[in-house]
Design a protein around this motif. Structure first.
Motif, mmCIF file in Angstrom:
data_model
loop_
_atom_site.group_PDB
_atom_site.id
_atom_site.type_symbol
_atom_site.label_atom_id
_atom_site.label_comp_id
_atom_site.label_asym_id
_atom_site.label_seq_id
_atom_site.Cartn_x
_atom_site.Cartn_y
_atom_site.Cartn_z
ATOM 1 N N GLU A 30 0.831 -1.205 0.000
ATOM 2 C CA GLU A 30 0.000 0.000 0.000
ATOM 3 C C GLU A 30 0.870 1.260 0.000
ATOM 4 O O GLU A 30 0.578 2.223 -0.710
ATOM 5 N N GLY A 31 1.952 1.234 0.794
ATOM 6 C CA GLY A 31 2.819 2.421 0.890
ATOM 7 C C GLY A 31 3.546 2.706 -0.414
ATOM 8 O O GLY A 31 3.811 3.849 -0.751
ATOM 9 N N ALA A 32 3.866 1.641 -1.167
ATOM 10 C CA ALA A 32 4.674 1.824 -2.371
ATOM 11 C C ALA A 32 3.833 2.051 -3.621
ATOM 12 O O ALA A 32 4.248 2.767 -4.529
ATOM 13 N N VAL A 33 2.671 1.417 -3.670
ATOM 14 C CA VAL A 33 1.966 1.312 -4.949
ATOM 15 C C VAL A 33 0.672 2.109 -4.985
ATOM 16 O O VAL A 33 0.269 2.590 -6.035
ATOM 17 N N GLN A 175 14.551 -4.098 -13.779
ATOM 18 C CA GLN A 175 14.233 -3.954 -12.354
ATOM 19 C C GLN A 175 14.286 -2.484 -12.011
ATOM 20 O O GLN A 175 15.269 -1.808 -12.333
ATOM 21 N N GLU A 176 13.225 -1.982 -11.403
ATOM 22 C CA GLU A 176 13.184 -0.555 -11.037
ATOM 23 C C GLU A 176 13.063 -0.421 -9.530
ATOM 24 O O GLU A 176 11.981 -0.622 -8.983
ATOM 25 N N PRO A 177 14.148 -0.073 -8.840
ATOM 26 C CA PRO A 177 14.044 0.142 -7.390
ATOM 27 C C PRO A 177 13.559 1.555 -7.089
ATOM 28 O O PRO A 177 13.847 2.493 -7.842
ATOM 29 N N ARG A 178 12.822 1.718 -6.027
ATOM 30 C CA ARG A 178 12.361 3.061 -5.607
ATOM 31 C C ARG A 178 12.321 3.095 -4.083
ATOM 32 O O ARG A 178 11.798 2.179 -3.458
ATOM 33 N N ARG A 179 12.935 4.133 -3.490
ATOM 34 C CA ARG A 179 12.915 4.268 -2.021
ATOM 35 C C ARG A 179 11.552 4.771 -1.598
ATOM 36 O O ARG A 179 11.027 5.738 -2.172
ATOM 37 N N ILE A 180 10.989 4.162 -0.589
ATOM 38 C CA ILE A 180 9.697 4.601 -0.059
ATOM 39 C C ILE A 180 9.969 5.224 1.302
ATOM 40 O O ILE A 180 10.321 4.526 2.257
ATOM 41 N N LEU A 181 9.808 6.529 1.359
ATOM 42 C CA LEU A 181 10.250 7.248 2.557
ATOM 43 C C LEU A 181 9.119 7.567 3.524
ATOM 44 O O LEU A 181 9.358 7.751 4.713
ATOM 45 N N HIS A 182 7.881 7.668 3.007
ATOM 46 C CA HIS A 182 6.822 8.205 3.869
ATOM 47 C C HIS A 182 5.590 7.304 3.958
ATOM 48 O O HIS A 182 4.474 7.795 4.019
ATOM 49 N N ALA A 183 5.788 5.994 3.965
ATOM 50 C CA ALA A 183 4.625 5.100 4.086
ATOM 51 C C ALA A 183 4.078 5.172 5.509
ATOM 52 O O ALA A 183 4.822 5.456 6.461
ATOM 53 N N ILE A 184 2.780 4.926 5.619
ATOM 54 C CA ILE A 184 2.189 4.833 6.966
ATOM 55 C C ILE A 184 1.359 3.558 7.056
ATOM 56 O O ILE A 184 0.919 3.016 6.035
ATOM 57 N N THR A 185 1.150 3.101 8.254
ATOM 58 C CA THR A 185 0.308 1.924 8.465
ATOM 59 C C THR A 185 -1.156 2.372 8.400
ATOM 60 O O THR A 185 -1.439 3.575 8.498
ATOM 61 N N VAL A 191 6.138 4.368 8.781
ATOM 62 C CA VAL A 191 6.873 3.113 8.542
ATOM 63 C C VAL A 191 8.312 3.493 8.184
ATOM 64 O O VAL A 191 8.536 4.432 7.416
ATOM 65 N N GLU A 192 9.258 2.765 8.731
ATOM 66 C CA GLU A 192 10.673 3.009 8.425
ATOM 67 C C GLU A 192 10.900 2.929 6.901
ATOM 68 O O GLU A 192 10.312 2.057 6.256
ATOM 69 N N PRO A 193 11.742 3.808 6.319
ATOM 70 C CA PRO A 193 11.969 3.747 4.868
ATOM 71 C C PRO A 193 12.424 2.358 4.405
ATOM 72 O O PRO A 193 13.136 1.657 5.116
ATOM 73 N N TYR A 194 11.989 2.001 3.205
ATOM 74 C CA TYR A 194 12.357 0.712 2.615
ATOM 75 C C TYR A 194 12.435 0.892 1.110
ATOM 76 O O TYR A 194 12.059 1.943 0.575
ATOM 77 N N THR A 195 12.906 -0.139 0.417
ATOM 78 C CA THR A 195 13.015 -0.060 -1.042
ATOM 79 C C THR A 195 12.019 -1.029 -1.672
ATOM 80 O O THR A 195 11.942 -2.197 -1.289
ATOM 81 N N TYR A 196 11.262 -0.474 -2.616
ATOM 82 C CA TYR A 196 10.298 -1.259 -3.403
ATOM 83 C C TYR A 196 10.983 -1.547 -4.739
ATOM 84 O O TYR A 196 11.583 -0.643 -5.330
ATOM 85 N N ILE A 197 10.930 -2.781 -5.192
ATOM 86 C CA ILE A 197 11.559 -3.113 -6.485
ATOM 87 C C ILE A 197 10.521 -3.726 -7.411
ATOM 88 O O ILE A 197 9.949 -4.787 -7.109
ATOM 89 N N TRP A 198 10.259 -3.031 -8.520
ATOM 90 C CA TRP A 198 9.359 -3.561 -9.558
ATOM 91 C C TRP A 198 10.228 -4.331 -10.540
ATOM 92 O O TRP A 198 11.156 -3.786 -11.132
ATOM 93 N N ASP A 199 9.937 -5.622 -10.696
ATOM 94 C CA ASP A 199 10.807 -6.516 -11.463
ATOM 95 C C ASP A 199 10.012 -7.094 -12.636
ATOM 96 O O ASP A 199 9.139 -7.930 -12.442
ATOM 97 N N GLN A 200 10.312 -6.592 -13.834
ATOM 98 C CA GLN A 200 9.719 -7.210 -15.042
ATOM 99 C C GLN A 200 10.648 -8.342 -15.448
ATOM 100 O O GLN A 200 11.639 -8.135 -16.140
ATOM 101 N N ALA A 201 10.332 -9.535 -14.964
ATOM 102 C CA ALA A 201 11.272 -10.655 -15.068
ATOM 103 C C ALA A 201 11.249 -11.302 -16.454
ATOM 104 O O ALA A 201 12.250 -11.862 -16.894
ATOM 105 N N ARG A 202 10.097 -11.227 -17.129
ATOM 106 C CA ARG A 202 10.013 -11.867 -18.455
ATOM 107 C C ARG A 202 9.006 -11.116 -19.302
ATOM 108 O O ARG A 202 7.958 -10.681 -18.812
ATOM 109 N N TYR A 203 9.340 -10.941 -20.580
ATOM 110 C CA TYR A 203 8.390 -10.326 -21.510
ATOM 111 C C TYR A 203 8.497 -11.034 -22.849
ATOM 112 O O TYR A 203 9.608 -11.256 -23.350
#
Ligand SMILES: C[S@@+](CC[C@H](N)C(=O)[O-])C[C@H]1O[C@@H](n2cnc3c(N)ncnc32)[C@H](O)[C@@H]1O
Length: 290
Positions: A30-33, A175-185, A191-203
């Motif tokens: 929810e925090g990332a997307v 692979q697209e990493p993005r830092r998520i700095l301001h998520a809330i519950t 929520v402590e910052p974390y990294t969200y990684i969108w991975d298009q593994a196969r096309y």
């Protein structure tokens, strides 16, 4: 002398500590997307402009944790929302984490464990299918069947709102990493910052089938790999608008963001467009009128 006064400061709530073992993947997702206010604002403005009355009732198909349906009923007492999802555990997470914060608004939220093709709900002003969840359908026939089902659940002047993505970058593995700095519950705690990684593994360029994952990475170095996995067909706007019309929708329009040369970024304003070019990757909405 009276009791000694002491200067004190309001305590900030502690950020939830994250590690791959303890983090809650739905809070991270929810925090990332998700941005419920943004997509609901778009849907409400589109409905008023096209239908000349306020949007009151929505059905969130593929609702997952139903963050959008919850936000809809929370904002005003004349609103109702139905959320439909196949996954009981995710709906239960919504009941445990979002619903308690809705207070009396919870009476206007209806979570339905079922298939979007068959789950019955009263007719609504708008059906929303967001975060590309309807890309699960792989054939034109299946997509048309879903659009017909969504249309059946709309009032006579209802709208179907879908999001879409595309552009040459969506037809690659990356692979697209993005830092998520301001998520809330859902309780509103940071929520402590974390990294969200969108991975298009196969096309696959032949049938547009893609395999995507979401991974999360934490400050302590641990990773939650494949927290979510999606097997999708990458659909294009002309395919979707044609199928919507075949499913009986009277009119469809594609809304895409503009580009701001000064900031070298999108302007976050989704306008109705019939021409769009030179974009490596884009996201947008399709609005279909019953
Ligand atoms: C990408 S997630 C949900 C995303 C959410 N709509 C959002 O905006 O972030 C996709 C969800 O669709 C659900 N789902 C998949 N097929 C479904 C179906 N046929 N009927 C109902 N739910 C379905 C899954 O259980 C999952 O929770």
């Amino acid at each position: 002398m009276g009791a000694r006064k002491k200067t004190t400061r309001k305590k900030k709530p502690a950020k939830t500590r994250l590690t791959a073992r303890t983090a809650d993947k739905h809070i991270l997702y929810e925090g990332a997307v998700q941005s419920p206010e943004f997509c609901l604002g778009f849907a409400a403005r589109s409905f008023r402009r096209l239908r000349g009355r306020p949007l009151l009732s929505i059905r969130e198909d593929f609702c997952g944790t139903a963050a959008i349906a919850c936000e809809w009923v929370r904002r005003r007492p004349d609103r109702v929302a139905y959320g439909v999802d196949l996954d009981q555990a995710t709906l239960d997470w919504c009941r445990a984490n979002h619903v308690p914060h809705l207070k009396e608004a919870a009476d206007r939220l209806h979570l339905i464990h079922g298939d979007v093709l068959t789950a019955k709900t009263p007719r609504v002003d708008a059906v929303l299918a967001l975060n590309f969840s309807y890309y699960i359908w792989r054939t034109r026939e299946d997509m048309r069947r879903y659009f017909r089902a969504a249309r059946r659940h709309l009032k006579p002047d209802g709208l179907l709102v879908l999001d879409i993505f595309g552009g040459p970058e969506s037809m690659t593995t990356c692979q697209e990493p993005r830092r998520i700095l301001h998520a809330i519950t859902p309780a509103g705690d940071p929520v402590e910052p974390y990294t969200y990684i969108w991975d298009q593994a196969r096309y696959n360029h032949i049938d547009h089938e893609m395999l995507c994952h979401i991974h999360f990475k934490f400050r302590d170095g641990t990773q939650m790999k494949k927290a979510f996995t999606y097997g999708w067909r990458l659909w294009t706007p002309p395919e979707l608008t044609e199928l919507l019309e075949e499913a009986g929708f009277k009119e469809t329009a594609v809304y895409l963001e503009g580009w701001d040369d000064e900031t070298n970024d999108t302007d976050s304003i989704f306008r109705r467009r019939t021409f769009y070019n030179d974009m490596d990757a884009w996201i947008g909405y399709i609005v279909a009128v019953k």
